[in-house]
Scaffold this motif. Structure first.
Motif, short mmCIF file in Angstrom:
data_model
loop_
_atom_site.label_atom_id
_atom_site.label_comp_id
_atom_site.label_asym_id
_atom_site.label_seq_id
_atom_site.Cartn_x
_atom_site.Cartn_y
_atom_site.Cartn_z
N LYS A 49 -1.18 2.86 -6.41
CA LYS A 49 -1.27 3.79 -5.27
C LYS A 49 -1.19 3.04 -3.94
CE LYS A 49 -3.47 7.57 -7.58
NZ LYS A 49 -3.86 8.89 -7.27
N ASP A 50 -1.82 1.88 -3.85
CA ASP A 50 -1.76 1.08 -2.63
C ASP A 50 -0.34 0.56 -2.38
OD1 ASP A 50 -4.44 1.48 -2.09
OD2 ASP A 50 -5.08 -0.45 -2.93
N ILE A 51 0.32 0.16 -3.45
CA ILE A 51 1.71 -0.32 -3.32
C ILE A 51 2.59 0.84 -2.85
CG2 ILE A 51 3.70 -1.20 -4.60
CD1 ILE A 51 1.60 -2.61 -6.47
N ALA A 52 2.44 2.00 -3.47
CA ALA A 52 3.24 3.17 -3.10
C ALA A 52 3.00 3.55 -1.64
CB ALA A 52 2.93 4.34 -4.01
N ALA A 53 1.75 3.49 -1.20
CA ALA A 53 1.42 3.85 0.19
C ALA A 53 2.04 2.86 1.17
CB ALA A 53 -0.09 3.91 0.38
N LYS A 54 2.00 1.58 0.84
CA LYS A 54 2.55 0.55 1.74
C LYS A 54 4.06 0.73 1.95
CE LYS A 54 2.66 -4.39 2.58
NZ LYS A 54 1.99 -4.32 3.86
N TYR A 55 4.75 1.11 0.89
CA TYR A 55 6.21 1.18 0.95
C TYR A 55 6.75 2.61 1.03
CZ TYR A 55 5.88 -3.73 -0.21
OH TYR A 55 5.59 -5.06 -0.18
N LYS A 56 5.88 3.58 1.30
CA LYS A 56 6.29 4.98 1.35
C LYS A 56 7.46 5.18 2.31
CE LYS A 56 4.64 9.64 1.94
NZ LYS A 56 3.49 10.51 2.03
N GLY A 57 8.49 5.88 1.82
CA GLY A 57 9.64 6.21 2.65
C GLY A 57 10.64 5.07 2.82
N GLN A 58 10.39 3.95 2.17
CA GLN A 58 11.30 2.81 2.30
C GLN A 58 12.11 2.64 1.01
OE1 GLN A 58 9.40 -0.79 3.84
NE2 GLN A 58 7.58 0.44 4.26
#
Length: 104
Positions: A49-58
């Motif tokens: 979830k932290d990885i997904a949040a960091k790279y959201k929309g990229q």
């Protein structure tokens, strides 16, 4: 009757998706990823979830695949992530795993 067909189709798609998810999670476990990562809590490495949040929309699937292959450190803290060669997880499974993580 149309409602029954739509319900059956939705249920079938959900079962297929859960089966695909189980396959990705199995590949992550076999590759050793789950020894340091978890879906929703920080362990040695960041949570999915932290990885997904960091790279959201990229558009980062390819760079993250490279990072998994070569290893790295410093993005989520000082603990390094070891490289994961194709012998541990093949390219197709790795791509699917990165996409899964980014949707977490």
């Amino acid at each position: 009757m149309t409602r029954n067909i739509a319900t059956a189709l939705a249920l079938g798609l959900a079962l297929v998706a859960s089966g695909a998810q189980a396959g990705v999670e199995e590949n992550l476990t076999k590759a050793g990823c789950m020894a340091c990562h978890a879906k929703d809590k920080k362990m040695v490495g960041p949570s999915f979830k932290d990885i997904a949040a960091k790279y959201k929309g990229q558009d980062v699937v390819a760079p993250l695949m490279t990072k998994v292959r070569t290893g790295g450190k410093g993005v989520f803290g000082p603990i390094p992530m070891p490289p994961n060669p194709p012998e541990k997880i093949n390219d197709a499974d790795l791509k699917e795993a990165v996409q899964y993580i980014l949707k977490s």
